[in-house]
Design a protein around this motif. Structure first.
Motif, PDB file in Angstrom:
ATOM      1  N   ALA A   7      17.354 -30.981 -26.792  1.00 28.92           N
ATOM      2  CA  ALA A   7      17.812 -32.074 -27.657  1.00 28.92           C
ATOM      3  C   ALA A   7      18.240 -31.575 -29.032  1.00 28.92           C
ATOM      4  O   ALA A   7      19.230 -32.061 -29.597  1.00 28.92           O
ATOM      5  N   ASP A   8      17.514 -30.585 -29.578  1.00 27.10           N
ATOM      6  CA  ASP A   8      17.885 -30.126 -30.933  1.00 27.10           C
ATOM      7  C   ASP A   8      19.183 -29.322 -30.927  1.00 27.10           C
ATOM      8  O   ASP A   8      19.940 -29.341 -31.902  1.00 27.10           O
ATOM      9  N   VAL A   9      19.465 -28.641 -29.823  1.00 31.61           N
ATOM     10  CA  VAL A   9      20.744 -27.920 -29.730  1.00 31.61           C
ATOM     11  C   VAL A   9      21.889 -28.937 -29.724  1.00 31.61           C
ATOM     12  O   VAL A   9      22.914 -28.769 -30.397  1.00 31.61           O
ATOM     13  N   LEU A  10      21.703 -30.022 -28.986  1.00 26.85           N
ATOM     14  CA  LEU A  10      22.750 -31.049 -28.919  1.00 26.85           C
ATOM     15  C   LEU A  10      22.979 -31.711 -30.270  1.00 26.85           C
ATOM     16  O   LEU A  10      24.103 -32.069 -30.624  1.00 26.85           O
ATOM     17  N   GLU A  11      21.884 -31.868 -31.016  1.00 24.08           N
ATOM     18  CA  GLU A  11      21.991 -32.638 -32.257  1.00 24.08           C
ATOM     19  C   GLU A  11      22.354 -31.794 -33.464  1.00 24.08           C
ATOM     20  O   GLU A  11      22.738 -32.328 -34.507  1.00 24.08           O
ATOM     21  N   SER A  12      22.262 -30.465 -33.364  1.00 24.53           N
ATOM     22  CA  SER A  12      22.530 -29.684 -34.573  1.00 24.53           C
ATOM     23  C   SER A  12      24.018 -29.651 -34.900  1.00 24.53           C
ATOM     24  O   SER A  12      24.868 -29.663 -34.021  1.00 24.53           O
TER      25      SER A  12
END
Ligand SMILES: Cc1ncc(C[n+]2csc(CCOP(=O)(O)OP(=O)(O)O)c2C)c(N)n1
Length: 542
Positions: free
Chosen positions: A159-164
């Motif tokens: 999720a954090d890769v998608l949101e960065s």
């Protein structure tokens, strides 16, 4: 721009127009990123259904279908559907959410070793770890899914890769993936040897794997057989040589003195090379994409004391080059094989149920075939179970989708929806059992919401009949257990309650008109046909 935006942009740039999805915490950034891009989200009621839809899309378009689901339990729900696609050699890409990288190993919500779990049921699986590389991840996945032996590819998306936010979008570079995908072409010498072996054999037979039952490979097999006089068959049924759509094929297979496997493993579908329907003196040759399949064949043939003509090479390229290189003395053998494959018992034409008795499967098949014949480019989708085997024996269209070598039941309703999404103008009919209907009935809701009509014909024998037949055969009529279903369940009413069209049918003469009314309704439809418990056909000419 977020990682999720880059991912969606890459899909759109690759001409992906539809994604089969089911929401979840870790992938909501992708849903958000899709707004205004033209990418259509067809959101489903079960993750396995989303993968089955992408599978049908891939098989019918030769371009990977795309499914998007959430992490952990959502991902795990999709594993069985990935297996169906893998063994059917269907190109698809599964994008699944994943625990954020900064929480890995901390006991995070829904954390699972997804890539490792998917490795067993995909061609490739990995976890994306860098937002700026997400475009490359997608391009690589699309390439791998359709290159060589087609198959599913899975990417876990933290999720954090998608949101960065991206610092800079890198130039596209998929050259590494391309290099690792290059397929070996057989040498001219190897083609010459295959050609002379085929030319010298009295009854040579070419068997293609599941990917050779559709698209360009199927066309190449047909062209090869036409030009050379050598019979060539694509295999994709869990019943192997007893595939009901191959008629009395087993009767000719046993006569073959040379079998050339093209992208077809020497597995259960061909009785591991030594079953009752294989000529003990037959020579086996094998051309396949990967070392694994070839090593397996070599070991197996050695164990049988046979010389092995097995080599790694692109089987599609091989059949195309063999087309100009072989000429058999006559077409008699090929014609005999064609005749066996087309064979259906003449008695089937006469089958009619007795007054007061339930319908025979053949009567349903007859009416469904007439309906399919009424449309251009009709497609039928077949599930497993006994009714699925009858459907495959009785129905014929230029394109179809079946459950495939997995022998898994339950895929047909979602596959019919995937087929409709890819083919807005075709008639799409699926046949399935009443037991199997229970796997994905809620997808009628998906089809209604997305205006994707199809017709499901249920062969309702109030049983898990395939297993009931095993009990009767192997344990006896007095030892039946665990296979009865209720005869009164109104599956047609279930479809209606979900916004579709439904009819209950008990007479053969009612099936055609019911199909027409279902078609005219423009709604996802369920025709619930009460039928007898017919054991699956084993077709022989004698
Ligand atoms: C996912 C999965 N679960 C279970 C099975 C075992 N199985 C194969 S056919 C069958 C019965 C199917 O019953 P139904 O859909 O009613 O069709 P019928 O055989 O009655 O025509 C079962 C349980 C399977 N092949 N795949």
């Amino acid at each position: 721009m977020r990682g999720a935006d880059l991912l969606v942009k890459t899909l759109v740039d690759a001409d992906v127009t539809k994604i089969f999805a089911l929401s979840g915490n870790q992938i909501m950034s992708i849903f958000d990123a899709s707004i205004g891009t033209g990418l259509e989200l067809i959101h489903t009621r079960h993750e396995a259904a989303a993968v089955h839809m992408a599978d049908a899309w891939g098989r019918l378009t030769d371009r990977p279908g795309i499914a998007l689901i959430t992490a952990g339990p959502g991902f795990a729900n999709a594993l069985s559907a990935l297996y169906v696609a893998k063994v059917a050699e269907s190109p698809l890409v599964l994008l699944s959410g994943h625990t954020p990288v900064n929480q890995l190993g901390l006991g995070a919500f829904q954390e699972m070793p997804q890539a490792a779990m998917a490795a067993h049921v995909t061609k490739a699986s990995w976890m994306a770890s860098d937002a700026s590389q997400l475009g490359n991840d997608i391009e690589k996945a699309l390439l791998i899914a359709s290159h060589g032996r087609p198959g599913p590819v899975q990417i876990s998306l933290p999720a954090d890769v998608l949101e960065s936010e991206l610092v800079a979008v890198p130039a596209d570079s998929v050259s590494d993936a391309l290099a690792s995908l290059s397929t070996v072409r057989l040498t001219d010498g190897a083609i010459g040897q295959l050609a002379s072996a085929l030319g010298n054999a009295r009854r040579p037979l070419v068997l293609g794997g599941p990917a050779f039952t559709r698209g360009l490979p199927a066309e190449a097999l047909r062209a090869f057989s036409e030009a050379t006089g050598v019979p060539a068959i694509g295999m994709e049924s869990p019943r192997g040589v007893n595939d009901p759509s191959l008629g009395a094929f087993a009767e000719v297979l046993v006569q073959a003195d040379l079998v050339l496997l093209l992208g077809k493993r020497l597995d259960f579908m061909v009785q591991f090379g030594s079953g009752a329907d294989i000529n003990p003196d037959a020579l086996f040759m094998h051309v396949d994409f990967d070392e694994d399949a070839i090593a397996h064949t070599k070991t197996r043939l050695e164990a049988m004391g046979k010389t092995s003509g097995a080599q790694v090479g692109d089987p599609l390229d091989a059949v195309q080059r063999l087309t100009g290189a072989v000429r058999s003395a006559s077409n008699d053998w090929r014609n005999e094989v064609r005749e066996a494959v087309a064979h259906r018992p003449v008695q089937w034409r006469e089958i009619e149920h007795a007054q007061g008795e339930p319908l025979h499967a053949v009567e349903i098949g007859r009416a469904v075939q007439a309906f399919l014949d009424g449309g251009a480019d009709s497609i039928y989708v077949s599930d497993g179970g006994e009714v699925g085997q009858w459907a495959q024996a009785c129905l014929s269209t230029s394109r179809r989708v079946i459950n495939g070598p997995s022998g898994s039941i339950g895929s047909s309703i979602p596959m019919a929806i995937g087929a409709r999404a890819a083919n807005p103008d075709s008639r799409i009919v699926t046949m399935l059992g009443d037991g199997t209907f229970g796997f994905h009935p809620a997808e009628f809701d998906t089809a209604v919401r997305n205006n994707l009509p199809f017709i499901a014909v249920i062969g309702n024998d109030s049983a898990w009949n395939a297993e009931y037949q095993i009990q009767v055969r192997d344990y006896g009529e007095d030892r039946l257990i665990g296979c009865e279903l209720l005869p009164s369940t109104r599956y047609d009413e279930v479809a209606k309650a979900l916004g579709g069209y439904g009819e209950l049918v008990t007479e053969a003469s009612e099936i055609g008109p019911a199909l027409q009314r279902a078609h005219d309704s423009g709604l996802p439809s369920c025709i619930n046909v009460i039928m007898a418990r017919n054991a699956a056909p084993i077709i022989r000419r004698g």
